[in-house]
Motif scaffolding. Structure first.
Motif, short mmCIF file in Angstrom:
data_model
loop_
_atom_site.label_atom_id
_atom_site.label_comp_id
_atom_site.label_asym_id
_atom_site.label_seq_id
_atom_site.Cartn_x
_atom_site.Cartn_y
_atom_site.Cartn_z
N THR A 23 13.24 38.08 -10.97
CA THR A 23 13.56 38.56 -11.88
C THR A 23 14.54 38.31 -12.78
N LEU A 24 15.38 37.18 -12.23
CA LEU A 24 16.35 36.52 -13.14
C LEU A 24 15.48 35.51 -13.87
N CYS A 25 14.24 34.50 -12.97
CA CYS A 25 13.56 34.04 -13.48
C CYS A 25 12.56 34.30 -14.71
N GLU A 27 12.23 37.11 -16.73
CA GLU A 27 13.86 37.93 -17.80
C GLU A 27 14.14 36.86 -18.24
N THR A 28 14.46 35.43 -17.88
CA THR A 28 14.42 34.95 -18.59
C THR A 28 13.51 32.86 -18.57
N ILE A 142 22.58 40.86 -10.45
CA ILE A 142 21.58 39.80 -11.25
C ILE A 142 21.53 40.86 -12.29
N LEU A 146 23.35 39.12 -16.05
CA LEU A 146 21.43 39.36 -17.57
C LEU A 146 22.47 40.20 -18.12
N LYS A 147 23.43 40.81 -17.85
CA LYS A 147 24.31 41.62 -18.52
C LYS A 147 23.12 43.54 -19.46
N LYS A 148 22.67 43.44 -18.24
CA LYS A 148 21.80 44.06 -18.47
C LYS A 148 21.74 45.74 -17.71
#
Length: 344
Positions: A23-25, A27-28, A142, A146-148
């Motif tokens: 998810t980190l990858c 989303e970014t 995570i 991501l501040k989500k």
């Protein structure tokens, strides 16, 4: 963006981090390098976002003679890239120290790590609640990074087959003489703790009570073969069982488990593989907590006896009552129901 993920082991811990890193990858739009134990490196091929693996040679670092050259080599690998963020999901002093070697303006780790000194290497703190399941804990960490809001995020992480591992798994099955067209029940008797390991008689009796003409694949490392052979010898139809212990690497094991209609296992690495693949998993728990590290899948079920000493987290026990606290009848009935529910 480029990230370095520090999560060397164990297999379950690595798999628990998959949804968060995926998810980190996503989303970014980024990629990740991963510091990992060599034994678990193959499984990272199931995450296409992982660009490079950095091997954590625990054996080399644990020897006085090889410590310095091993550390020098590792340090060199860690410094090859400059990262947008280095994220330590392990939370130990050792993992934080290695994370700190990698060039980055952001070194993130648990706000309350398992080893307090690890905080010295972090300039970004991740909220990681040790009272919740490891998958959810990583996902929330995570999301916070991501501040989500984690409740609005998609943490699904499909694991499509890796062709080279699938080909090897099918070759292993063919060489073993496993017939095509039959429903496969996988049995993984191995685990790292003696207190987590149910007896071969228990697994064999479950299969005997299930009846039918299932193919039984006995899975694990070479060290698990003796237990597997004992299971096979106790089956009413031993000719239907095939000992594949030690014949597959970690990646091939993933594809062998994918072939199963049901996996019977202890709290172990194969259990987490099955859960990650959404294969029906029936696992048996004693000293550990399924709420924290159980199989994270809607198709998984856990049986754990109700005892005053349960979830003791002890690696040794003179009287493992939990191993006799789950009846074979209950286990067989649960397994049969799971086979029917997931017959497609």
């Amino acid at each position: 963006m480029r990230f370095l993920i520090v999560k060397p082991s164990s297999l379950g811990d690595v798999l628990h981090a998959f949804p968060a890193v995926h998810t980190l990858c996503r989303e970014t739009g980024g990629t990740a390098d991963w510091l990992i134990h060599p034994a678990f490196e193959p499984v990272l091929k199931y995450l296409p976002e992982v660009r490079r693996t950095i091997l954590f040679d625990r054996k080399g670092l644990g020897s006085f003679k090889t410590f310095l050259p091993t550390l020098t080599k590792l340090r060199k690998e860690l410094k090859k890239e400059t990262y947008d963020a280095v994220i330590d999901l392990q939370g130990l002093f050792r993992s934080a120290w290695f994370a700190g070697m990698a060039p980055s303006k952001v070194h993130a780790g648990p706000a309350n790590p398992r080893e307090g000194m690890a905080k010295l290497f972090y300039n970004t703190k991740l909220e990681m609640d040790l009272r919740i399941h490891a998958v959810v804990r990583n996902n929330r960490a995570i999301a916070g990074f991501l501040k989500k809001d984690p409740n609005t995020m998609d943490f699904s992480c499909p694991l499509p087959p890796v062709p080279e591992y699938l080909k090897k798994a099918e070759l292993i099955m063919a060489e073993a003489g496993i017939p095509a067209g039959k429903k496969i029940i996988g049995i993984a008797t191995g685990t790292r703790w003696v207190t987590k390991q149910w007896e071969p008689e228990f697994f064999a009796e479950i299969v005997n009570r299930l009846g039918g003409d299932h193919t039984i694949m006995l899975l694990g490392t070479k060290a698990d073969s003796a237990e597997a052979q004992k299971v096979k010898s106790l089956l009413k139809k031993p000719e239907n069982a095939f000992d594949l212990c030690g014949k597959s690497g970690t990646g091939d094991l993933v594809e062998l488990i994918r072939k199963c209609s049901l996996l019977l296992c202890n709290d172990s690495g194969p259990m987490h593989i099955g859960a990650a693949l959404d294969v029906p998993v029936l696992s048996f728990f004693g000293p550990t907590s399924p709420e924290l590290t159980g199989p994270y899948s809607e198709k998984a079920k856990v049986l754990q006896p109700d005892l005053d000493c349960i979830r003791c987290f002890q690696k040794k026990c003179a009287n493992p009552r939990c191993h006799y606290g789950i009846s074979v009848e209950c286990a067989a009935e649960t397994a049969a129901a799971m086979l029917v529910l997931n017959q497609n």
